[in-house]
Structure formats: C-alpha cells, structure tokens
Design a protein around this motif. Structure first.
Motif, PDB file in Angstrom:
ATOM      1  N   SER A 190       0.841  -1.207   0.000  1.00  0.00           N
ATOM      2  CA  SER A 190       0.000   0.000   0.000  1.00  0.00           C
ATOM      3  C   SER A 190       0.882   1.267   0.000  1.00  0.00           C
ATOM      4  CB  SER A 190      -0.859  -0.021   1.269  1.00  0.00           C
ATOM      5  OG  SER A 190      -1.157   1.274   1.682  1.00  0.00           O
ATOM      6  N   ASP A 191       0.322   2.356  -0.537  1.00  0.00           N
ATOM      7  CA  ASP A 191       1.055   3.630  -0.530  1.00  0.00           C
ATOM      8  C   ASP A 191       1.244   4.185   0.892  1.00  0.00           C
ATOM      9  OD1 ASP A 191       0.982   3.341  -3.215  1.00  0.00           O
ATOM     10  OD2 ASP A 191      -0.366   5.035  -3.614  1.00  0.00           O
ATOM     11  N   GLU A 192       0.559   3.573   1.870  1.00  0.00           N
ATOM     12  CA  GLU A 192       0.758   4.038   3.256  1.00  0.00           C
ATOM     13  C   GLU A 192       2.136   3.637   3.783  1.00  0.00           C
ATOM     14  OE1 GLU A 192      -2.918   2.150   4.360  1.00  0.00           O
ATOM     15  OE2 GLU A 192      -3.728   4.057   5.086  1.00  0.00           O
ATOM     16  N   LEU A 193       2.800   2.755   3.055  1.00  0.00           N
ATOM     17  CA  LEU A 193       4.158   2.354   3.451  1.00  0.00           C
ATOM     18  C   LEU A 193       5.180   2.957   2.495  1.00  0.00           C
ATOM     19  CD1 LEU A 193       5.958   0.501   5.286  1.00  0.00           C
ATOM     20  CD2 LEU A 193       5.883  -1.145   3.403  1.00  0.00           C
ATOM     21  N   THR A 194       6.150   3.674   3.057  1.00  0.00           N
ATOM     22  CA  THR A 194       7.351   4.051   2.304  1.00  0.00           C
ATOM     23  C   THR A 194       8.505   3.312   2.973  1.00  0.00           C
ATOM     24  OG1 THR A 194       6.431   6.214   1.769  1.00  0.00           O
ATOM     25  CG2 THR A 194       8.813   5.964   1.532  1.00  0.00           C
ATOM     26  N   SER A 195       9.228   2.497   2.205  1.00  0.00           N
ATOM     27  CA  SER A 195      10.249   1.656   2.838  1.00  0.00           C
ATOM     28  C   SER A 195      11.522   1.631   2.004  1.00  0.00           C
ATOM     29  CB  SER A 195       9.707   0.236   3.043  1.00  0.00           C
ATOM     30  OG  SER A 195       9.373  -0.359   1.805  1.00  0.00           O
ATOM     31  N   ALA A 196      12.551   1.062   2.591  1.00  0.00           N
ATOM     32  CA  ALA A 196      13.866   1.039   1.946  1.00  0.00           C
ATOM     33  C   ALA A 196      14.666  -0.133   2.484  1.00  0.00           C
ATOM     34  CB  ALA A 196      14.616   2.340   2.234  1.00  0.00           C
ATOM     35  N   VAL A 197      15.667  -0.534   1.728  1.00  0.00           N
ATOM     36  CA  VAL A 197      16.674  -1.461   2.247  1.00  0.00           C
ATOM     37  C   VAL A 197      18.022  -0.751   2.191  1.00  0.00           C
ATOM     38  CG1 VAL A 197      17.979  -3.560   1.754  1.00  0.00           C
ATOM     39  CG2 VAL A 197      15.485  -3.627   1.788  1.00  0.00           C
ATOM     40  N   THR A 198      18.711  -0.778   3.316  1.00  0.00           N
ATOM     41  CA  THR A 198      19.964  -0.018   3.459  1.00  0.00           C
ATOM     42  C   THR A 198      21.102  -0.936   3.878  1.00  0.00           C
ATOM     43  OG1 THR A 198      18.584   1.767   4.308  1.00  0.00           O
ATOM     44  CG2 THR A 198      20.960   2.032   4.568  1.00  0.00           C
ATOM     45  N   LEU A 199      22.161  -0.926   3.109  1.00  0.00           N
ATOM     46  CA  LEU A 199      23.397  -1.607   3.527  1.00  0.00           C
ATOM     47  C   LEU A 199      24.265  -0.545   4.177  1.00  0.00           C
ATOM     48  CD1 LEU A 199      22.303  -3.383   1.125  1.00  0.00           C
ATOM     49  CD2 LEU A 199      24.667  -3.923   0.618  1.00  0.00           C
ATOM     50  N   MET A 200      24.637  -0.777   5.424  1.00  0.00           N
ATOM     51  CA  MET A 200      25.345   0.284   6.157  1.00  0.00           C
ATOM     52  C   MET A 200      26.545  -0.272   6.893  1.00  0.00           C
ATOM     53  SD  MET A 200      25.396   3.462   7.321  1.00  0.00           S
ATOM     54  CE  MET A 200      23.820   4.289   7.259  1.00  0.00           C
ATOM     55  N   ASN A 201      27.676   0.389   6.703  1.00  0.00           N
ATOM     56  CA  ASN A 201      28.881   0.091   7.495  1.00  0.00           C
ATOM     57  C   ASN A 201      28.964   1.165   8.583  1.00  0.00           C
ATOM     58  OD1 ASN A 201      29.817  -2.036   5.685  1.00  0.00           O
ATOM     59  ND2 ASN A 201      30.164  -0.370   4.232  1.00  0.00           N
ATOM     60  N   GLY A 238      11.538   1.766   7.290  1.00  0.00           N
ATOM     61  CA  GLY A 238      10.457   2.504   6.647  1.00  0.00           C
ATOM     62  C   GLY A 238       9.481   3.109   7.636  1.00  0.00           C
ATOM     63  N   CYS A 239       8.362   3.548   7.071  1.00  0.00           N
ATOM     64  CA  CYS A 239       7.359   4.277   7.851  1.00  0.00           C
ATOM     65  C   CYS A 239       5.983   3.961   7.275  1.00  0.00           C
ATOM     66  CB  CYS A 239       7.662   5.773   7.750  1.00  0.00           C
ATOM     67  SG  CYS A 239       6.448   6.824   8.548  1.00  0.00           S
ATOM     68  N   TRP A 240       5.118   3.449   8.118  1.00  0.00           N
ATOM     69  CA  TRP A 240       3.730   3.148   7.746  1.00  0.00           C
ATOM     70  C   TRP A 240       2.857   4.247   8.340  1.00  0.00           C
ATOM     71  CZ3 TRP A 240       0.663  -0.293   5.063  1.00  0.00           C
ATOM     72  CH2 TRP A 240      -0.678  -0.337   5.425  1.00  0.00           C
ATOM     73  N   SER A 241       2.147   4.985   7.485  1.00  0.00           N
ATOM     74  CA  SER A 241       1.369   6.132   7.974  1.00  0.00           C
ATOM     75  C   SER A 241      -0.138   5.861   7.916  1.00  0.00           C
ATOM     76  CB  SER A 241       1.732   7.392   7.185  1.00  0.00           C
ATOM     77  OG  SER A 241       1.706   7.136   5.789  1.00  0.00           O
ATOM     78  N   GLY A 242      -0.526   4.581   8.039  1.00  0.00           N
ATOM     79  CA  GLY A 242      -1.951   4.238   8.134  1.00  0.00           C
ATOM     80  C   GLY A 242      -2.270   3.697   9.511  1.00  0.00           C
ATOM     81  N   ASP A 243      -3.293   2.847   9.579  1.00  0.00           N
ATOM     82  CA  ASP A 243      -3.699   2.228  10.837  1.00  0.00           C
ATOM     83  C   ASP A 243      -2.510   1.444  11.433  1.00  0.00           C
ATOM     84  OD1 ASP A 243      -5.854   0.977  12.658  1.00  0.00           O
ATOM     85  OD2 ASP A 243      -4.870  -0.760  11.735  1.00  0.00           O
ATOM     86  N   ILE A 244      -2.240   1.673  12.721  1.00  0.00           N
ATOM     87  CA  ILE A 244      -1.016   1.122  13.329  1.00  0.00           C
ATOM     88  C   ILE A 244      -1.012  -0.415  13.308  1.00  0.00           C
ATOM     89  CG2 ILE A 244       0.327   0.960  15.483  1.00  0.00           C
ATOM     90  CD1 ILE A 244       0.561   3.694  14.154  1.00  0.00           C
ATOM     91  N   ASP A 245      -2.155  -1.046  13.636  1.00  0.00           N
ATOM     92  CA  ASP A 245      -2.174  -2.518  13.657  1.00  0.00           C
ATOM     93  C   ASP A 245      -1.924  -3.091  12.266  1.00  0.00           C
ATOM     94  OD1 ASP A 245      -2.582  -2.611  16.349  1.00  0.00           O
ATOM     95  OD2 ASP A 245      -4.773  -2.706  16.207  1.00  0.00           O
ATOM     96  N   ALA A 246      -2.485  -2.417  11.255  1.00  0.00           N
ATOM     97  CA  ALA A 246      -2.261  -2.895   9.880  1.00  0.00           C
ATOM     98  C   ALA A 246      -0.776  -2.779   9.527  1.00  0.00           C
ATOM     99  CB  ALA A 246      -3.112  -2.082   8.899  1.00  0.00           C
ATOM    100  N   GLY A 247      -0.126  -1.729  10.000  1.00  0.00           N
ATOM    101  CA  GLY A 247       1.307  -1.552   9.753  1.00  0.00           C
ATOM    102  C   GLY A 247       2.126  -2.658  10.406  1.00  0.00           C
TER     103      GLY A 247
END
Ligand SMILES: Cc1cc2nc3c(=O)[nH]c(=O)nc-3n(C[C@H](O)[C@H](O)[C@H](O)COP(=O)(O)OP(=O)(O)OC[C@H]3O[C@@H](n4cnc5c(N)ncnc54)[C@H](O)[C@@H]3O)c2cc1C
Length: 476
Positions: free
Chosen positions: A253-264, A285-294
């Motif tokens: 859903s568009d309520e989620l903006t997410s990423a995968v990060t490789l970090m040293n 990432g960040c889910w900006s909809g209903d918290i339980d659904a996130g």
C-alpha cells in the motif's frame, strides 16, 4: 564602479579586488544583515555548512536579516556584475561559489503553522526540525526527509523524498506558493495562479538557479503517529534481503514508504554501541496508516527471517529522525544516486561487492540505500518539472565519508566506478537532491524529459539571461 567581478576562471584576482572596503561598505549600507569579505571575522563560518568538503571562496557574503535584504543583495550583485550562490545549511552543495556573492539564508528563520488551513509558512533558512515541531503540536506533519537537520526550502526545491513520500508525494508537490527574489532583484509571489511557469519550475527543478526563495507556503498532512523503524539483518543476508524487497515492495500500500539499506556503521562514539563498527542490512520505513495494519505488514518480514535487532514500533512522527538515524554534526561527505525500475540480480552483485566489507578491508562506500518510490511520487511525475527524476520504482542513494583529504580521490572513484558498473541496470536519470558539486551540474538535465528540459531552459533564460545564478541546478 567597474570592477571585473564575474570571472570564475580567475577567482583569486576577483577576491583581491573584492576586499576593497568601499565595495563591502556599499553593501553594508544597503542591508540590515551582516556582510563579510574574505579574511574578515565571520567569513569562514558564513561560507561553511554541513558538508565540510564544500570550500566556497565567495568574493563577498551577505547574511540577510529579512527578505528585503535579499532583494538589496541581489540588486547589489546586478550592479556589480557578480554571480550569486545560495547557502542555507550546506547539506547539498552545488558548484563552488568562488568569486561570487554568497547569500547565506540561515538568519531567515521564521516558521508559522495555520492549523485550520493545514499549512505552514517557512522562511529560507529554516531546517525541517522547527517545522515538524510546530506542525506536530496540531497533529500535523510536513513532508520532510530522513533528517530534521536539512533545510526545508533547499530540500523542497530539489524535490524532497521522505518517509511519507509514497502516501502524499514529494515535498515539492505540497507547495502552495513561493516568495521569490528573481535574478533581477524583483520580489515575486509565485503560485499556480501567479507566474505559474516559474512556480512549476521551482517545484523540483530550481535549487539555486532561478533566484532566491525567501519563503514558501506548504501543505501539512494529518499524521501524528506512525509505525516505523528498522529490522537489522546480518550483512551477509544483504543479497537475500534485496531480492525479497524487490518482489515484496511493489505490492504494498502507498501508506508504506520503505527502503533497504546496507550500512557500514563507523567505529565512532556517536554510533550506538550495538551498531558501532558493524555492518548490517536494514529493512526500514514508515507506515502512515492504521497502526495494527502496519504491524501486520512488518510481521511478514519478521516471519520471513528473525532480525538480529528489531526497532520497528509505534512512533510519534515528531521523532521521525529515529528511522534513518542520520548524522547531524558537519562532516566531509559524498553522495550519488541512480533510479531503477527493478533491482536486478546484476545490480545486487555490484552493490554487495562494493559496499559490503571483505576480510581485512572496510569498503570506501559507507552505505547504499534502495528506497521504494512509486505511489504518489510516480503518480505526480508526469506533470512535474523533474518528471524523469521521480517516475521509477526504486531510488538508489550511495554515500561515503572522506575522513582524510588524501583518500578523497579514492572515495570519489569508488562511487564513480560503482555507478559505472550499475549502468546496465539503471535508467541514468538523477534524483537532484542526491547529487552534489560538479555531479549536480553534469547530471541536472537527466532529471527532466526533453520537453520539460526545453521548457525550464526557456524559463531560466527569461528570468536570468546573464546566468547570474549558475551554482545550482543547471537548466540550459
Ligand atoms: C543527512 C542528509 C539527509 C538527507 N535526506 C534527504 C531525504 O531524505 N530526501 C531528500 O530528498 N533529500 C535528502 N537530502 C538531500 C537534501 O535534501 C539536499 O542536499 C538539499 O539540497 C539540502 O538543502 P539545504 O538547503 O539544506 O542545503 P544547502 O546546501 O544549503 O542548499 C542546497 C541547494 O539548494 C539551494 N538553495 C537552498 N536554499 C535556497 C533558497 N532559499 N533559494 C534558492 N536556492 C536555495 C542552494 O543554492 C543549493 O544549490 C539529505 C541530505 C543530507 C546531507
């Protein structure tokens, strides 16, 4: 006064001429804010910002105390035939401002929120932190990015891809109006109704190139609490995590903006103990909809593989810095970027072999992050000025720190060679906010389709026929 000030090929001669007290005194008479010439106390602080690799040597620096000062400073530049560069926080330096008038906007620091109309009015020198704080008091949020330390206006002029991006779009989509001082020194309010072409050009295309934005009015969004954070997996899982992410993310859903990060994570005291000196691959990432659904959405990852550290949870959006944990102390940094529609196996090989540590050797590249875009970012792309620089599924950002000037060239070439190896898997378009220095100038055009490039070039020629603002995005 006829002094040859506009000769970038010979900044030293420009600097020596510029120190003439009478010229500086003229600008001091014209503005309420501070004026610094080379060598004067205050000059070095006023030409510096977050990225310590930037070494601007302006002929003169103006630190306006109010928007009228900006008008006067730009008119002074016109009178003296000076090029003009803008510095807010120094998070995204363009070409060096040698021999130019540098306008440091950091003292233009007013911010106000209108909770009824859900808008904020933000002056040129304001960082995202105060905007977020003032908005959160009313249960509202601006479309800031990964760090509250970044300048709100500079970020927005380059697009602005943050943790609410897929839900609400880029920050530039949320602008209602800009107050602009044009390269001729004219103060204009630009919006969808007034000077609509200039408004369109500034919304993602015009950082530092079309004049000085003294303030902007932006929409705020009803986001108070989010489900956000990081799952930390061992670095050795990087390829598997990236393969899962590329299949999984486009279905979300568009309520989620997410990423995968490789970090040293560097072995520095500012890094929390369990991370210090360690390498991880993170699903964040960040889910900006209903918290339980996130929570259900992130549980899919937890069921797939138990992370070593689980930091996803309910979070006040006012604490959104906790997602990316970006540094706030000034540092010598380099970034670069690519867009891709898929994260191909070949791209995964290139990234893992260039960013993951090998026995006895830490890589020069500090991190690589694939952000999932699409959603409202792509949905608004066609009409946006930077249409090519926001329409694809994944945005890659790579970054490095240059702890010692002697390794600068090595770090730069590690980033360049990695980009070259990625060529078969990326579109070649740039996301302007993740370009800096000469690379921003070299790659600006790639953020625009040909038709949009021609349109913005015509707007630039009309507003700035002398190309006085030549240190930001290149619009020719
Ligand atoms: C730690 C960190 C995190 C970041 N996170 C994100 C992110 O999540 N998403 C994202 O999209 N970007 C992100 N960025 C990139 C950032 O948005 C760009 O570097 C942006 O250009 C910074 O703007 P600034 O005003 O803070 O920086 P500055 O270096 O002061 O300015 C950057 C550019 O904007 C121009 N400019 C600034 N103010 C004005 C003005 N008032 N009028 C005209 N031109 C102006 C300057 O001339 C310069 O070309 C991040 C950068 C850093 C270092």
């Amino acid at each position: 006064m006829s002094i040859e000030l506009n000769n970038p090929s010979n900044p030293e001669s420009v600097l020596s001429v510029r120190t003439q007290n009478s010229v500086l005194a003229d600008l001091r008479d014209r503005i309420a804010g501070a004026v610094y010439g080379p060598g004067e106390p205050g000059y070095d602080a006023a030409r510096s910002g977050f990225n310590l690799l930037a070494d601007h040597r302006p002929a003169v620096i103006a630190v306006p105390a109010n928007p009228f000062d900006v008008v006067e400073a730009v008119r002074f530049a016109v009178d003296e035939d000076l090029r003009v560069a803008v510095l807010a926080t120094g998070h995204g330096p363009g070409a060096a401002a040698d021999g130019a008038l540098l306008i440091n906007t950091s003292h233009l620091d007013s911010v106000s929120v209108d909770p009824v109309n859900r808008t904020a009015t933000v002056a040129a020198g304001v960082k995202w932190g105060p905007v977020l704080e003032a908005s959160a008091a009313h249960g509202l949020a601006p479309l800031l990015g990964s760090s509250t330390d970044v300048g709100a206006v500079g970020y927005t002029l380059g697009g602005g891809f943050g943790w609410l991006g897929r839900h609400y779009g880029l920050a530039s989509d949320a602008v209602r109006s800009f107050d602009l001082v044009t390269p001729a020194g004219e103060a204009l309010k630009v919006s969808a109704d007034a000077h609509p072409d200039v408004f369109w050009a500034l919304k993602g295309g015009g950082a530092g190139s079309l004049g000085v934005v003294t303030s902007m009015e932006i929409d705020l969004f009803p986001v108070a609490t989010v489900y956000a954070g990081n799952l930390f997996y061992p670095a050795s899982d990087a390829a598997a995590v990236l393969r899962r992410f590329r299949e999984w993310a486009p279905a979300q859903s568009d309520e989620l903006t997410s990423a995968v990060t490789l970090m040293n994570f560097p072995p520095l005291d500012i890094v929390p103990e369990p991370l210090r000196g360690q390498s991880f691959v993170m699903f964040r990432g960040c889910w900006s909809g209903d918290i339980d659904a996130g929570k259900d959405v992130v549980d899919e990852w937890r069921r797939w593989k138990t992370p070593e550290i689980d930091m996803w949870g309910e979070l006040p959006f006012a604490a959104a810095d906790a997602i990316s944990m970006d540094p706030t102390d000034p540092m010598p940094a380099m970034v670069t970027t690519e867009w891709c529609n898929d994260i191909a196996d070949g791209a995964i090989d290139v990234i893992t072999s260039n960013v993951l540590p090998r026995p006895g050797a830490m890589p020069l590249i500090l991190f690589a992050e694939f952000r999932h875009a699409g959603g409202a970012i792509a949905a608004h792309a066609a009409e946006a000025v930077n249409d090519r620089g926001r329409c694809d599924e994944f945005l890659l950002e790579m970054g490095a720190i240059v702890p010692d000037p002697h390794v600068g060239l090595a770090v730069e070439s590690a980033l360049r060679l990695t980009r070259r190896a990625l060529e078969p898997y990326v579109t070649g378009a740039a996301y302007l906010n993740f370009t800096e220095f000469e690379e921003r100038a070299d790659r600006s055009a790639s953020a625009f389709s040909e038709i949009h490039r021609q349109k913005i070039a015509a707007i630039k020629t009309d507003l700035d026929p002398q190309n006085r603002f030549c240190h930001g995005t290149v619009l020719s």
